[in-house]
Write an enzyme that holds these catalytic residues in place. Structure first.
Site, short mmCIF file in Angstrom:
data_model
loop_
_atom_site.label_atom_id
_atom_site.label_comp_id
_atom_site.label_asym_id
_atom_site.label_seq_id
_atom_site.Cartn_x
_atom_site.Cartn_y
_atom_site.Cartn_z
N HIS A 109 0.86 -1.19 0.00
CA HIS A 109 0.00 0.00 0.00
C HIS A 109 0.89 1.24 0.00
O HIS A 109 1.83 1.31 0.81
CB HIS A 109 -0.92 -0.01 1.23
CG HIS A 109 -1.83 1.17 1.29
ND1 HIS A 109 -2.96 1.29 0.50
CD2 HIS A 109 -1.77 2.30 2.03
CE1 HIS A 109 -3.55 2.44 0.76
NE2 HIS A 109 -2.85 3.08 1.67
N SER A 136 3.88 0.59 2.60
CA SER A 136 3.76 -0.45 3.64
C SER A 136 3.39 -1.78 3.00
O SER A 136 2.57 -1.81 2.06
CB SER A 136 2.64 -0.09 4.63
OG SER A 136 2.83 1.22 5.15
#
Ligand code: GRF
Length: 198
Positions: A109, A136
């Site tokens: 993400h 992430s």
């Protein structure tokens, strides 16, 4: 040897980076690339890497998310993946689907979760005047972009950044972070990866 299925919707640069990293000394191998978009650029990249591909379009299913996920699940079951990597996959998966693959789905993400779940992460970071951004890798759970974070990489935000220039800087880090996390995850290591290394 862990079997990895990769889900894409677009260019597949993360998929390609992961597949190339698995070509070396690695506890996992790519066994299938699935796209929900018929002409996704990543499909040609996967074929060029010799990886089996499949297309399960979401459009024909219209609002019937369960039917789309049943079709996707059938294709995945046949590949018997131990790990599923979402790599630029732009469909939200329901709790039922995720429950079938509990603990096996990773996602990248483009934000420093828990900040900026959902879309337009770079524009939102710029809007907020953040001085750093990043990406992430997390385990996928029923709630969107909520699962345990397995790794993060931070980049500075430049004063003249646009969402595009920031996205490009973050994408470079995605290509470093995701392979690092998958290497460890495939070897059963879930200690967090933090980049840049202190
Ligand atoms: C990237 O912006 C990434 O942050 C997000 O999907 C976008 C496309 O990735 N996960 P890719 O080039 O298709 O891997």
């Amino acid at each position: 040897m862990k079997r990895v299925a990769l889900l894409i919707s677009g260019g597949g640069s993360n998929m390609e980076t992961l597949a190339r990293d698995m070509a070396g000394d690695h506890a996992a191998r790519p066994v299938l690339v699935v796209s929900n978009v018929r002409d996704a650029g990543g499909l040609a990249k996967a074929r060029a890497l010799g990886i089996e591909t499949a297309v399960v379009e979401h459009k024909p299913f219209k609002k019937d998310r369960a039917a789309f996920e049943a079709a996707l699940g059938d294709v995945l079951q046949r590949a018997r993946p131990d790990i599923i990597c979402l790599a630029g996959f732009m469909r939200i998966l329901t709790a039922d689907f995720v429950a079938n693959w509990e603990g096996k789905i990773l996602n990248i993400h483009p934000s420093l979760l828990p900040k900026y779940k959902g879309l337009n992460t770079h524009a939102r970071a710029l809007e907020a005047g953040d001085t750093e951004a990043g990406c992430s890798v997390h385990l996928v759970t029923a709630a969107l972009d909520e699962g345990p974070v397995l790794g993060q990489s931070r980049v500075p935000v430049h004063i003249d950044d646009s969402p595009e220039t920031l996205a490009a800087r973050v994408l470079e880090q995605e290509h470093i972070l995701y392979p690092l996390v998958l290497r460890r995850f495939a070897a059963g290591d879930v200690t967090q990866v933090r980049l840049p290394a202190p």
